[in-house]
Design a protein around this motif. Structure first.
Motif, PDB file in Angstrom:
ATOM      1  N   LEU A 180       0.777  -1.360   0.138  1.00  0.00           N
ATOM      2  CA  LEU A 180      -0.133   0.075   0.120  1.00  0.00           C
ATOM      3  C   LEU A 180       0.785   1.426  -0.143  1.00  0.00           C
ATOM      4  O   LEU A 180       0.464   2.127  -0.585  1.00  0.00           O
ATOM      5  CB  LEU A 180      -0.895  -0.054   1.145  1.00  0.00           C
ATOM      6  N   ILE A 181       1.872   1.261   0.859  1.00  0.00           N
ATOM      7  CA  ILE A 181       2.796   2.204   0.659  1.00  0.00           C
ATOM      8  C   ILE A 181       3.255   2.732  -0.501  1.00  0.00           C
ATOM      9  O   ILE A 181       3.499   3.792  -1.151  1.00  0.00           O
ATOM     10  CB  ILE A 181       3.936   2.312   1.863  1.00  0.00           C
ATOM     11  N   GLU A 182       3.684   1.739  -1.145  1.00  0.00           N
ATOM     12  CA  GLU A 182       4.399   1.820  -2.686  1.00  0.00           C
ATOM     13  C   GLU A 182       3.269   2.301  -3.505  1.00  0.00           C
ATOM     14  O   GLU A 182       3.346   3.005  -4.319  1.00  0.00           O
ATOM     15  CB  GLU A 182       4.836   0.540  -3.184  1.00  0.00           C
ATOM     16  N   THR A 183       2.009   1.874  -3.369  1.00  0.00           N
ATOM     17  CA  THR A 183       1.138   2.191  -4.354  1.00  0.00           C
ATOM     18  C   THR A 183       0.793   3.482  -4.286  1.00  0.00           C
ATOM     19  O   THR A 183       0.498   4.391  -5.025  1.00  0.00           O
ATOM     20  CB  THR A 183      -0.262   1.266  -4.218  1.00  0.00           C
ATOM     21  N   ILE A 184       0.825   3.979  -2.995  1.00  0.00           N
ATOM     22  CA  ILE A 184       0.245   5.513  -2.595  1.00  0.00           C
ATOM     23  C   ILE A 184       1.549   6.326  -3.172  1.00  0.00           C
ATOM     24  O   ILE A 184       1.191   7.289  -4.077  1.00  0.00           O
ATOM     25  CB  ILE A 184       0.420   5.873  -1.007  1.00  0.00           C
ATOM     26  N   VAL A 185       2.807   6.142  -3.210  1.00  0.00           N
ATOM     27  CA  VAL A 185       3.983   6.748  -3.635  1.00  0.00           C
ATOM     28  C   VAL A 185       3.641   6.794  -5.333  1.00  0.00           C
ATOM     29  O   VAL A 185       4.017   7.678  -6.004  1.00  0.00           O
ATOM     30  CB  VAL A 185       5.236   6.278  -3.312  1.00  0.00           C
ATOM     31  N   VAL A 186       3.540   5.536  -5.786  1.00  0.00           N
ATOM     32  CA  VAL A 186       3.054   5.537  -7.220  1.00  0.00           C
ATOM     33  C   VAL A 186       2.256   6.494  -7.739  1.00  0.00           C
ATOM     34  O   VAL A 186       2.218   7.157  -8.801  1.00  0.00           O
ATOM     35  CB  VAL A 186       2.711   4.178  -7.823  1.00  0.00           C
ATOM     36  N   TYR A 187       0.993   6.715  -7.053  1.00  0.00           N
ATOM     37  CA  TYR A 187      -0.147   7.462  -7.440  1.00  0.00           C
ATOM     38  C   TYR A 187       0.337   9.145  -7.450  1.00  0.00           C
ATOM     39  O   TYR A 187       0.063   9.984  -8.395  1.00  0.00           O
ATOM     40  CB  TYR A 187      -1.181   7.482  -6.665  1.00  0.00           C
ATOM     41  N   LYS A 188       1.416   9.130  -6.418  1.00  0.00           N
ATOM     42  CA  LYS A 188       1.941  10.566  -6.031  1.00  0.00           C
ATOM     43  C   LYS A 188       2.959  11.041  -7.190  1.00  0.00           C
ATOM     44  O   LYS A 188       3.228  12.144  -7.331  1.00  0.00           O
ATOM     45  CB  LYS A 188       2.449  10.773  -4.683  1.00  0.00           C
TER      46      LYS A 188
END
Length: 281
Positions: A180-188
């Motif tokens: 989830l941390i990685e996914t949030i950063v991908v979106y940002k």
């Protein structure tokens, strides 16, 4: 950023995070399943509902709404959905509602007619900008990461990952939260590839380790079990507690097989027969 889908994944991965946001014990989530609820009569779906499981002792239903865009009619819609649900489900014992805003300026000026709801102990408003940064919680940290400035995102993500001790990295919850941390950063950072983000966060080596892969597989197994239970409920109605226990004991391969088989189920007996046939696998 697709905040609705991110929050849905967060609460699916770790329902206890909702109660952490409210300053309560995350253990309260043990008797709940987070899902979306379709109200067919009016063709709309409530995206965030914590429904008590059949064996739960606390039967309170929690309605959750994430509101990141200013909408003057938000409270009209939100409370209309809740009361329509209650009208269609008269067996409801009690309810609570949580609204998550990124900051106070997004909340609409609420009309006088909703003062009883908004001033009651049933409705909770959470403003992510007000979260205490000193709270040592991965869940709360995820919420803070979502609203972090781009310049602070990488630092906050690395700080979140560093909170987990090496011996905890075999925990499937950690593997899921790391995703989830990685996914949030991908979106940002949509201009960066996932490989570049893994390198930025120092995830490349860790994701190749055996313990991480095992934890990730276990997390996927738990997620698959929850999905299967939701699909079965839609297909054949409520699943008995003893059958739920058998499903939670299935392997990942068996879960995938059940996911295909349930498309042909028409009654609870079909599930019972399938479990009996696959018990020795």
């Amino acid at each position: 950023m697709k905040t609705d889908s991110i929050f849905y994944r967060i609460f699916q991965t770790d329902p206890g995070i909702l109660f952490e946001l409210l300053g309560q014990s995350p253990d309260r989530a043990q008797g709940y399943e987070f899902k979306s609820v379709e109200i067919k009569q009016v063709a709309f779906r409530i995206d965030g509902v914590f429904l008590p499981t059949p064996e739960a002792s606390d039967l309170t239903i929690w309605f959750v709404e994430v509101q990141f865009q200013r909408d003057p009619a938000f409270y009209q819609r939100f409370f209309s959905e809740i009361y329509l649900y209650l009208n269609l489900h008269p067996e409801t014992v009690d309810w609570q509602a949580v609204v998550i805003f990124p900051k106070r300026s997004i909340e609409p000026d609420y009309p006088h007619v909703f003062r009883a709801n908004l001033n009651s102990d049933q409705v909770h408003r959470v403003y992510l900008e007000d979260l205490d940064e000193s709270v040592d919680s991965l869940g709360v940290g995820l919420m803070q990461l979502i609203v972090a400035d781009s310049g602070d995102t990488a630092t906050q993500a690395q700080a979140l990952l560093s909170r987990v001790q090496p011996q905890e990295q075999t925990n499937p919850r950690f593997a899921a939260i790391m995703e989830l941390i990685e996914t949030i950063v991908v979106y940002k950072f949509p201009q960066l590839s996932r490989e570049e983000i893994e390198s930025m966060l120092g995830l490349s080596e860790l994701k190749q380790t055996k313990v991480y892969q095992e934890a990730l597989d276990e997390g996927r197994q738990e997620e698959g079990q929850s999905l299967i239970l939701r699909l079965l409920t839609r297909r054949i109605g409520d699943v008995a507690p003893e059958l739920r226990s058998q499903i939670r004991a299935l392997s990942l391969v068996q879960i995938e097989a059940l996911g295909e088989a349930l498309l042909d189920f028409k009654q609870p007996a079909d599930l019972v027969n399938w479990l009996q046939d696959h018990r020795s696998e």
